[in-house]
Design an enzyme around this catalytic site. Sequence first.
Site, PDB file in Angstrom:
ATOM      1  N   HIS A  14      38.888 -24.994 -33.187  1.00 11.23           N
ATOM      2  CA  HIS A  14      37.885 -25.037 -32.120  1.00 11.23           C
ATOM      3  C   HIS A  14      37.138 -26.364 -32.257  1.00 11.23           C
ATOM      4  CE1 HIS A  14      38.162 -20.445 -32.438  1.00 11.23           C
ATOM      5  NE2 HIS A  14      38.776 -20.812 -31.325  1.00 11.23           N
ATOM      6  N   ARG A  56      34.663 -26.430 -27.431  1.00 16.97           N
ATOM      7  CA  ARG A  56      35.472 -25.430 -28.136  1.00 16.97           C
ATOM      8  C   ARG A  56      36.952 -25.603 -27.793  1.00 16.97           C
ATOM      9  NH1 ARG A  56      34.794 -20.565 -30.853  1.00 16.97           N
ATOM     10  NH2 ARG A  56      36.285 -18.903 -30.436  1.00 16.97           N
ATOM     11  N   HIS A 106      36.906 -22.364 -39.992  1.00 16.76           N
ATOM     12  CA  HIS A 106      36.085 -22.084 -38.821  1.00 16.76           C
ATOM     13  C   HIS A 106      34.616 -21.988 -39.226  1.00 16.76           C
ATOM     14  CE1 HIS A 106      39.226 -21.083 -35.783  1.00 16.76           C
ATOM     15  NE2 HIS A 106      39.942 -20.895 -36.885  1.00 16.76           N
ATOM     16  N   GLU A 164      35.600 -18.544 -42.675  1.00 18.47           N
ATOM     17  CA  GLU A 164      34.614 -18.523 -41.582  1.00 18.47           C
ATOM     18  C   GLU A 164      33.223 -18.618 -42.199  1.00 18.47           C
ATOM     19  OE1 GLU A 164      33.893 -18.625 -37.741  1.00 18.47           O
ATOM     20  OE2 GLU A 164      35.646 -17.314 -37.969  1.00 18.47           O
ATOM     21  N   TYR A 275      31.524 -15.868 -28.337  1.00 21.24           N
ATOM     22  CA  TYR A 275      32.070 -14.589 -27.901  1.00 21.24           C
ATOM     23  C   TYR A 275      31.424 -14.051 -26.633  1.00 21.24           C
ATOM     24  CZ  TYR A 275      34.682 -14.102 -32.280  1.00 21.24           C
ATOM     25  OH  TYR A 275      35.556 -14.275 -33.321  1.00 21.24           O
TER      26      TYR A 275
END
Length: 295
Positions: A14, A56, A106, A164, A275
Amino acid sequence: MNKINRVAIVGGTHGNEFTGAYLIKKFEQIPALIQRPSFETLTLLGNPLAFAAGKRYIDKDLNRCFFIENLLDCTLSSYEDIRAKAIYQILGQTSNSQVDLIIDLHSTTANMGLSIILGSHHPLLLQLAAYLSSINPEVKVCYTQPEKGSNFLRSLCELGLVIEVGPVAQGVLNAEWFQKTEELIYSVLNYLQRYNQGSIPQTNNTLTYYQYVGAIDYPRNEHGEIQAMIHPQLQFQDYEPLNPGEPIFLTLDGKAIAYEGTSTVYPVFINEAAYYEKGIAMCLTEKQLYSLQNL
């Protein structure tokens, strides 16, 4: 189990997640940092156009472009579909440079700390995750879904995992999380070196992990507009228990909306900025213990 011969570290899948992208830049400048005597380590900037644009993605989420049928579909022509096919040629099973393990880096706006996200119960991944969580109490382990049919980049390899970290704002380079991610990568590589030497470090016999069980969207009206936000009591409470009846949303006019489930869950990716477009306010997990004795 077979020896690890080649590892790939991917950042910038991303483009606005700068932690991984700039670690790739660093490793490209100082490759000795990630090389180990018993295996080769490759680096890859996942989405270079999106990274250059600070976005992104350009056309669609690259980390949702790795279904095998899509990788073989020549009619898919978005930038990310084309890039996914190129990455598949570099890292996938048909490649001359096929890798044995993928680390996909990420960052998240949610309070996920240092999270290891797995998509399979492969013994090496479970032992690695147990080791990482034993040497660093900040490390949490998530298990999503079986990798069969997965559209995530990590699914290009049987031994695929995601690191993450967060909370980190999109398009921001945060020194604390940069350094913590870097140290975690070195811990992974050092573990794999010892694995190849037949001297795997001892860990606890059980692994605590968080099993994905579903997701919840924000309350919306008939036009799809959000009508409530994450309740202040839940914000930044990733991995903390959420019990039935406890508040999860706060409407725009100040009314609390309670969690209507029937059992305690552990939300993750709470209020993740990326999200919103996916219709996810949080993911729900169940806390599990996995025995490593029979591996």
